[in-house]
Design a protein around this motif. Structure first.
Motif: not given
Length: 127
Positions: A19-33
């Protein structure tokens, strides 16, 4: 296309690596650090105290321990946060009942939209 971190910084506290890796990737794809993810309470508390971020996503139950200590730190620092949980029974202390929540499993788009709302950032273009 946005660069990583254009929207801001978000802390992820989640004990499930998938869950953490999926959430991290999706947030990064949207422009979040992404700060973290923190997989246990010690790491979560440390990051909550010392790192700078605009919003946080906290799993309610981290390896059998409630994340209330992290919530208190974020509250004291005036950092908005979202609570996630896979449990059907969301018994919460009164002080945290008004906080935004997402029931697991959640759609990653819902997570990104909720983080954008918390931090006052532009919503993702894909909804």
């Amino acid at each position: 296309m946005t660069q990583q971190g254009d929207k801001g910084r978000v802390l992820i506290v989640e004990d499930s690596p998938v869950i953490a890796v999926d959430a991290e990737q999706r947030l990064q794809d949207d422009g979040w650090f992404v700060v973290g993810p923190a997989y246990d309470m010690d790491q979560a508390i440390d990051l909550a105290k010392r790192e700078q971020f605009d919003a946080a996503v906290l799993d309610l139950n981290i390896r059998g321990e409630k994340s209330f200590a992290v919530m208190q730190i974020l509250h004291e620092r005036n950092i908005p946060f979202l609570i996630t949980s896979g449990y059907a029974d969301w018994s919460m202390p009164e002080e945290w009942r008004d906080r935004p929540r997402l029931q697991k499993p959640y759609k990653l788009g819902s997570l990104v939209g909720a983080v954008c709302e918390l931090a006052g950032a532009d919503q993702p273009s894909d909804g």
